[in-house]
Design an enzyme around this catalytic site. Sequence first.
Site, mmCIF file in Angstrom:
data_model
loop_
_atom_site.group_PDB
_atom_site.id
_atom_site.type_symbol
_atom_site.label_atom_id
_atom_site.label_comp_id
_atom_site.label_asym_id
_atom_site.label_seq_id
_atom_site.Cartn_x
_atom_site.Cartn_y
_atom_site.Cartn_z
ATOM 1 N N ARG A 53 0.830 -1.205 0.000
ATOM 2 C CA ARG A 53 0.000 0.000 0.000
ATOM 3 C C ARG A 53 0.861 1.251 0.000
ATOM 4 O O ARG A 53 2.018 1.245 0.434
ATOM 5 C CB ARG A 53 -0.986 -0.002 1.144
ATOM 6 C CG ARG A 53 -0.362 -0.044 2.505
ATOM 7 C CD ARG A 53 -1.421 -0.166 3.570
ATOM 8 N NE ARG A 53 -0.914 -0.803 4.757
ATOM 9 C CZ ARG A 53 -1.680 -1.362 5.673
ATOM 10 N NH1 ARG A 53 -2.995 -1.365 5.543
ATOM 11 N NH2 ARG A 53 -1.148 -1.920 6.734
ATOM 12 N N GLU A 64 -3.163 6.029 3.972
ATOM 13 C CA GLU A 64 -2.752 5.016 2.992
ATOM 14 C C GLU A 64 -3.814 4.792 1.927
ATOM 15 O O GLU A 64 -5.016 4.900 2.199
ATOM 16 C CB GLU A 64 -2.529 3.674 3.715
ATOM 17 C CG GLU A 64 -1.421 3.735 4.726
ATOM 18 C CD GLU A 64 -1.417 2.551 5.694
ATOM 19 O OE1 GLU A 64 -0.322 2.148 6.094
ATOM 20 O OE2 GLU A 64 -2.504 2.053 6.050
ATOM 21 N N ARG A 120 -13.684 -6.770 8.335
ATOM 22 C CA ARG A 120 -12.806 -7.556 7.459
ATOM 23 C C ARG A 120 -11.495 -7.926 8.150
ATOM 24 O O ARG A 120 -10.917 -8.984 7.909
ATOM 25 C CB ARG A 120 -12.587 -6.861 6.113
ATOM 26 C CG ARG A 120 -11.557 -5.707 6.053
ATOM 27 C CD ARG A 120 -10.112 -6.248 5.924
ATOM 28 N NE ARG A 120 -9.177 -5.314 5.379
ATOM 29 C CZ ARG A 120 -8.125 -4.814 6.014
ATOM 30 N NH1 ARG A 120 -7.886 -5.094 7.304
ATOM 31 N NH2 ARG A 120 -7.288 -4.018 5.414
ATOM 32 N N GLY A 233 -1.823 -5.245 15.473
ATOM 33 C CA GLY A 233 -1.621 -3.819 15.778
ATOM 34 C C GLY A 233 -0.337 -3.234 15.196
ATOM 35 O O GLY A 233 -0.238 -2.038 14.987
ATOM 36 N N ASP A 235 1.440 -2.435 12.242
ATOM 37 C CA ASP A 235 1.051 -2.419 10.833
ATOM 38 C C ASP A 235 1.612 -1.215 10.101
ATOM 39 O O ASP A 235 1.038 -0.714 9.151
ATOM 40 C CB ASP A 235 -0.487 -2.455 10.709
ATOM 41 C CG ASP A 235 -1.160 -1.285 11.415
ATOM 42 O OD1 ASP A 235 -0.454 -0.505 12.100
ATOM 43 O OD2 ASP A 235 -2.384 -1.124 11.277
HETATM 44 P P1 NAD Z 1 -7.817 1.943 19.309
HETATM 45 O O1 NAD Z 1 -6.967 3.151 19.467
HETATM 46 O O2 NAD Z 1 -9.279 2.081 19.296
HETATM 47 O O3 NAD Z 1 -7.457 0.860 20.448
HETATM 48 C C1 NAD Z 1 -6.145 0.546 20.788
HETATM 49 C C2 NAD Z 1 -6.099 0.166 22.259
HETATM 50 O O4 NAD Z 1 -4.761 -0.273 22.575
HETATM 51 C C3 NAD Z 1 -6.417 1.322 23.196
HETATM 52 O O5 NAD Z 1 -7.497 0.996 24.025
HETATM 53 C C4 NAD Z 1 -5.105 1.496 24.022
HETATM 54 O O6 NAD Z 1 -5.335 1.886 25.364
HETATM 55 C C5 NAD Z 1 -4.522 0.101 23.909
HETATM 56 N N1 NAD Z 1 -3.090 0.017 24.178
HETATM 57 C C6 NAD Z 1 -2.097 0.835 23.733
HETATM 58 N N2 NAD Z 1 -0.895 0.414 24.212
HETATM 59 C C7 NAD Z 1 -1.153 -0.706 24.942
HETATM 60 C C8 NAD Z 1 -0.332 -1.596 25.677
HETATM 61 N N3 NAD Z 1 0.978 -1.407 25.776
HETATM 62 N N4 NAD Z 1 -0.916 -2.663 26.304
HETATM 63 C C9 NAD Z 1 -2.261 -2.856 26.233
HETATM 64 N N5 NAD Z 1 -3.090 -2.028 25.563
HETATM 65 C C10 NAD Z 1 -2.535 -0.968 24.922
HETATM 66 O O7 NAD Z 1 -7.296 1.251 17.961
HETATM 67 P P2 NAD Z 1 -8.038 0.134 17.069
HETATM 68 O O8 NAD Z 1 -8.862 0.784 16.009
HETATM 69 O O9 NAD Z 1 -8.651 -0.881 17.961
HETATM 70 O O10 NAD Z 1 -6.770 -0.476 16.332
HETATM 71 C C11 NAD Z 1 -5.836 -1.252 17.064
HETATM 72 C C12 NAD Z 1 -4.613 -1.451 16.221
HETATM 73 O O11 NAD Z 1 -4.925 -2.299 15.107
HETATM 74 C C13 NAD Z 1 -4.058 -0.154 15.634
HETATM 75 O O12 NAD Z 1 -2.660 -0.162 15.774
HETATM 76 C C14 NAD Z 1 -4.466 -0.211 14.168
HETATM 77 O O13 NAD Z 1 -3.563 0.498 13.347
HETATM 78 C C15 NAD Z 1 -4.408 -1.709 13.924
HETATM 79 N N6 NAD Z 1 -5.230 -2.190 12.826
HETATM 80 C C16 NAD Z 1 -4.722 -3.183 12.068
HETATM 81 C C17 NAD Z 1 -5.471 -3.703 11.038
HETATM 82 C C18 NAD Z 1 -4.905 -4.826 10.240
HETATM 83 O O14 NAD Z 1 -5.486 -5.204 9.208
HETATM 84 N N7 NAD Z 1 -3.823 -5.441 10.650
HETATM 85 C C19 NAD Z 1 -6.740 -3.192 10.740
HETATM 86 C C20 NAD Z 1 -7.260 -2.199 11.569
HETATM 87 C C21 NAD Z 1 -6.491 -1.695 12.613
#
Ligand code: NAD
Length: 350
Positions: A53, A64, A120, A233, A235
Site C-alpha cells: 500500500r 494510505e 474484514r 496492531g 502495521d
Molecule cells: P484503538 O486506538 O481504538 O485501540 C487501541 C487500544 O490499545 C487502546 O485501548 C489502548 O489503550 C490500547 N493500548 C495501547 N498500548 C497498549 C499496551 N501497551 N498494552 C495494552 N493495551 C494498549 O485502535 P483500534 O482501532 O482498535 O486499532 C488497534 C490497532 O490495530 C491499531 O494499531 C491499528 O492500526 C491496527 N489495525 C490493524 C489492522 C490490520 O489489518 N492489521 C486493521 C485495523 C487496525
Amino acid sequence: MTPPSHLAYVPFISVENMMRLVHSIGIETMLKELADTIEHDFTRWPLFDKTPRIGSHSDVGVIELMPTSDGELYGFKYVNGHPKNTREGLQTVTAFGLLAEVSSGYPVLLSEMTVLTALRTAATSAMAARHLAPKGAHTMAMIGNGAQSEFQALAFKSVVGIDHVRLYDIDEAATRKCAANLAGRGLSVTPCTSSQEAMEGAEIVTTCTADKQLATILTDNMIGDGIHINAIGGDCPGKTELHRDILLRSDIFVEYPPQTRIEGEIQQMAEDHPVTELWQVITGQSEGRRSASQITLFDGVGFAIEDFSALKYVYERGLKTGHFQQLDMIADPDDPRDLFGMLTRAAEPA
Ligand code: NAD
C-alpha cells in the site's frame, strides 16, 4: 458475477446504512461470510494485481491507499492510522473505499469502510486462525481493547469456535467498554490487570494495540508452546508489538511479503527471514500448523485483497438488502462527447 451496466448513479453505503446492513445480516453471520469470501479470494491470489500500500507518513500517523484488481473489478481503500486520535475524541482508524468495473472504469460502489475494516480485519484474523490455531482452541487473550477488539472476539467465536476471552488494556476504561459490549453474546469474558494474567490458559492471543513505536506488548517468556499469535496492531514502519525473540521461535505467516516486510512484526528481522504466505496454506501449497507444540504467528497488517473482498461482498450481498443511496457521482451527458453542453444546459432556466 455481472456488474450492472453503466450506472449514472453510484450506490453509496453510508455509515448508517452499513450498520443497518450488518444488523439485517447478523454480525456473526456476516463475519463468517466475510471470512469465507476473503478465503475464496486468497485461493485466487495469483490473479490479483498486488502492490504494497501507498503510505503518506507523518510524525503522528499515516494515510494510505490500498488498490488491487482481479481483472473484472478494481477496488481501493483510503485508510488512516493515528494512534493519538482517541485522546482527541477521534478514531485511530477511519476508511472508505470504492469498487469499479474494469471493462469501463466506471465505479459500481462507494462505501464507508471504517466499520467494514473492523469486520474484514476480524474476519481475516479468524480465517487465518482456522488454518493456524491449535485444534479445539477455546480461550483467546486479547491485548488492546479498543475499536477493533469486539469484532475480533466475535469473529473468533463464530469462525474458530472460542468461547472465552481474557481482556487486557493499559486503559481500564477500554477493557470495561469491551466487556460490556461483549456481554450476552455467548462468550465468557474475563477482564485482567496485566498481559501476563490475560495469557493464562489462552491457546490464542490477539494483539490489537495502537502506539506509534516499537512496543513490547508480549515478551518471549509469556509465549508457551503451541500458542497461536494473531498480531494485528503492528502495521506500520516503526510500529510493532512483539519482542523479537518471539519471532525467532515462531513460524510466521503473512499476507503479502513485500508489504509485511515494511510494516509488520517482521520489520524487526533480516530481509530474508523465512515466512509463509497465507494464501499458499489455504491452497495447500504450504503447511499451516504441523504440530501441537508449534508456535504460529499471523503477522497481519491488512492487505488490499481483503478490502476488495469486503467491498465485493457488500456489493453482491449487501445491496440486495436495499440499505444504500444513489450518488450522483458520474457525469452522464446524453452525448458522451458533449460534457460542455451538459454543463451549459445546467445553467439554463428550467
Ligand atoms: P484503538 O486506538 O481504538 O485501540 C487501541 C487500544 O490499545 C487502546 O485501548 C489502548 O489503550 C490500547 N493500548 C495501547 N498500548 C497498549 C499496551 N501497551 N498494552 C495494552 N493495551 C494498549 O485502535 P483500534 O482501532 O482498535 O486499532 C488497534 C490497532 O490495530 C491499531 O494499531 C491499528 O492500526 C491496527 N489495525 C490493524 C489492522 C490490520 O489489518 N492489521 C486493521 C485495523 C487496525
